[in-house]
Design a protein around this motif. Sequence first.
Motif: not given
Length: 527
Positions: A385-393, A445-452
Amino acid sequence: MSFAFIPRNISKGGKQQGTSPHVPSSRSLKPTPAIERRDSESAYPGPPASDKGKQKASEPSTKPVYDDKDISILVVLAFSDYALWLDSDLRRKTEESLRNEEHDAGFLPLSYLIRRAFGRENLGQDYMLTEANAVKAIRAYASDVLEVRMLVSAPSASAWYPSWKPERSSVGGYEVRRKDWRTLSENATREFTRNQWDDRTIYMENIPAQYHTIPGIIRFAQGLLSHCPGSLTLIPIQNVTLPPHHLDKAEDRPKCKGFALVTFSNAELCQIFLESWPWTRPLQPESDDSGLAESNLETKEALKFGFRTLPKASWDKLNEEYLAYRQKLIHELADANEPPDISPNSDVRDVVDDDVLEDTPAPPRNVTTMYSPHPFGCLVFARNLHIETNKTTLRKLFASAFESSTVDPAGIDYVDFNKGMDSCYLRLASPEHGRVLVDRFSSQPVVQSHGLDDIGKTPGTSQKAIATEIIEGKKEEVYWEKVPEKVRRQAVEKAIKAPNGKQSSAPAHTAHGHSEESRPRRKRNRG
């Protein structure tokens, strides 16, 4: 002797002749409660005393009250190499500050570090530490580690303080930076892995009772290292972790029960402790070259309480063996309390045919029933996961797996995620939700481009896609043991009801699921 008569209305108003206009009256000389508290309290004041009636005798507080040395230790710990490695927000702000001009490079707001230093101490709102007290503590005990300066004007842009923080309205204040700020960006610990930090971590047990706080443990360890030349580093102790008890709730903050995991700045310091205070040692340890057996206060207390140490790798192994042994005892106790498979009614045994008993299938294992300790197959682990993500995202991202399926879209009960980590656990409503989610992220498969990023994009050649797996077996048991019992019960009930209708389609589970739900229906019909 006669006295001059002074009218009451004249004596109360105006200045008295022969007195200085700057001399306050006897009433104004009485200190206010705020001044009294500020003069008599320590760095962490207790609840404000009521001014109504006589003041009651103060009761001893159960929360720790720190002196100046403890305050300096916690502030330094919040700015250690380990803290910079673990805390992505602290690391980002430090790197941004290091790009400033030399007279401003490396400085961080002191209030920012205070929040991080005392955030996990759970002192409450009544124990507020002022910046002035922190500056006094740093200059007295940590001047060789931190440099403090006072701001003479408010910064033009206050990006440090969110709008909902009280610091938003405060101007000026203090800033601190590490003495080694020039080489901070080149520190090799920035590229460390978890295993490298574990190699510099030891387990301490039988810590003397008077040192059962995080700053107390550091003072105790530094006292044992006071005669060692290898301890002459900027921040010898990088982190202290208090392992939680298995009965602690998820929201509880761990308390020191005489043992802790202590991370040092280098492996040499770990070796000093492991050799001087081994796990198994004689009752009267001989004096060695390390200097730990000198007759200082910390050494005497360590000998009195039977202090000993162990490498973290060995502690992890013992901890796994303990959990396995504990689970074995639980299973044995559960098996001993299980009712017999055959009914004790002899008449029923005579009527039932043996062939019928042989043809009856055995109840399936790992099927959630009302008596299950936790729901089976409802736990999914996700990583990359992106290290700057959050629970809501993360909730919205993983809930997208249910959009094109027949399962209930509200299938994610809880996102177990800590800020700054690249992995999380997902508690799902039913095993079918887990299978659908894992299949969806395996096939697409997907990746998160940014935290949100709550949608995701196709990963590139050098990017790791988000990986998910259903946790089962021992890992599943260990995880759910740390969840409060009330939450486990609710998760079991939800998994049995299987609102999406998928789980009840299995023949084995139909017998259990309908038998549990049919009884309340009959009661409602009779009522």
